[in-house]
Design an enzyme around this catalytic site. Structure first.
Site, mmCIF file in Angstrom:
data_model
loop_
_atom_site.group_PDB
_atom_site.id
_atom_site.type_symbol
_atom_site.label_atom_id
_atom_site.label_comp_id
_atom_site.label_asym_id
_atom_site.label_seq_id
_atom_site.Cartn_x
_atom_site.Cartn_y
_atom_site.Cartn_z
ATOM 1 N N ASN A 107 0.866 -1.338 -0.083
ATOM 2 C CA ASN A 107 0.081 0.103 0.072
ATOM 3 C C ASN A 107 0.949 1.358 0.008
ATOM 4 O O ASN A 107 0.375 2.289 -0.438
ATOM 5 C CB ASN A 107 -1.065 0.019 1.260
ATOM 6 C CG ASN A 107 -1.462 1.394 1.700
ATOM 7 O OD1 ASN A 107 -2.498 1.488 0.645
ATOM 8 N ND2 ASN A 107 -1.137 2.054 2.397
ATOM 9 N N TYR A 123 3.458 8.942 -11.421
ATOM 10 C CA TYR A 123 2.552 8.106 -10.712
ATOM 11 C C TYR A 123 1.801 7.154 -11.673
ATOM 12 O O TYR A 123 1.553 5.777 -11.170
ATOM 13 C CB TYR A 123 1.369 9.210 -10.005
ATOM 14 C CG TYR A 123 0.556 8.534 -8.840
ATOM 15 C CD1 TYR A 123 1.089 7.926 -7.544
ATOM 16 C CD2 TYR A 123 -0.634 8.200 -9.053
ATOM 17 C CE1 TYR A 123 0.284 7.539 -6.746
ATOM 18 C CE2 TYR A 123 -1.682 7.891 -8.131
ATOM 19 C CZ TYR A 123 -1.155 7.483 -6.801
ATOM 20 O OH TYR A 123 -1.915 6.887 -5.798
#
Length: 239
Positions: free
Chosen positions: A85, A150
């Site tokens: 995560n 990203y």
């Protein structure tokens, strides 16, 4: 005992996942890099069912040392669930993006996936059970302007999920990615929520707890035939 490692577990989606998996009987290894206070708060929320595990996921030697130390302290146990995560955003148009912002975002998401997951695989294979959840993003599915780094990182984690799933399925290990849209966390602070909600069919941001419910299902035995998938949770923003 059952153990689940949640990277970036000190806040936001990672914290919600930690709390949810603790309710399923997992002892949570709460990974964090620097904010021990927030990590300890997560540990309080899981009511002590866990331990803190400090390392920077992008640092191979730090990760390996932490995992080896834990294994030495728990010789009869193994980490059967890992939720990759940990992640950061460093948004900018590519023409103005510093090289350090490109590498830092990819190092945490892609190198972090390798650094954490690779040493855990042998034990999962030996026990013929494991659950690997990789946190992707709508940005990795459709790409978003201002997030070339990203989007590249999250797109890469999606491809890695699909490849690894095929390598380990015969050993009872599933590998899936979860691709959130806009979720109310520190990562979305500063965004124009009112304007963005108009682009989302559900007309709202999601919550970390909703993402955690999806993760809890994917790590359950009932999800054993689901692997190599990317599950979107975005309110209809992108299908």
């Amino acid at each position: 005992m059952k153990y689940a490692l949640v990277t970036g577990g000190s806040r936001g989606i990672g914290r919600a996942i930690s709390v949810r998996l603790a309710k399923e009987g997992y002892n949570i290894l709460v990974n964090y890099t620097s904010n021990e206070e927030e990590a300890r708060h997560t540990l309080d929320l899981v009511e002590g069912r866990g331990e803190l595990m400090r390392f920077d996921v992008s640092d191979f030697s730090q990760v390996r040392e932490a995992l080896e130390q834990w294994q030495q302290q728990h010789p009869d146990e193994y980490i059967e669930v890992v939720v990759n995560n940990a992640g950061i955003r460093r948004d900018n148009v590519l023409a103005l993006m510093p090289e350090s912002d490109w590498h830092r975002v990819l190092d945490i998401t892609l190198s972090g996936f390798y650094n954490v997951t690779q040493p855990l695989l042998p034990a999962m294979q030996l026990h013929r059970f494991g659950r690997i959840i990789n946190m992707a993003s709508v940005s990795g599915l459709k790409g978003l302007p201002g997030q070339t780094n990203y989007s590249a990182a999250k797109g890469g984690i999606i491809a890695a999920t699909k490849a690894l799933a095929q390598e380990v399925a015969r050993r009872g290990i599933t590998v899936n990615a979860v691709a959130p849209g806009f979720i109310k966390t520190d990562m979305t602070e500063g965004l124009d929520e009112a304007a963005l909600k108009k682009t989302i069919p559900a007309n709202r941001f999601g919550t970390p707890e909703e993402v955690a419910e999806l993760v809890a299902f994917l790590v359950s035995e009932n999800a054993g035939y689901i692997t190599g998938n990317v599950v979107s949770i975005n309110g209809g923003l992108y299908t």
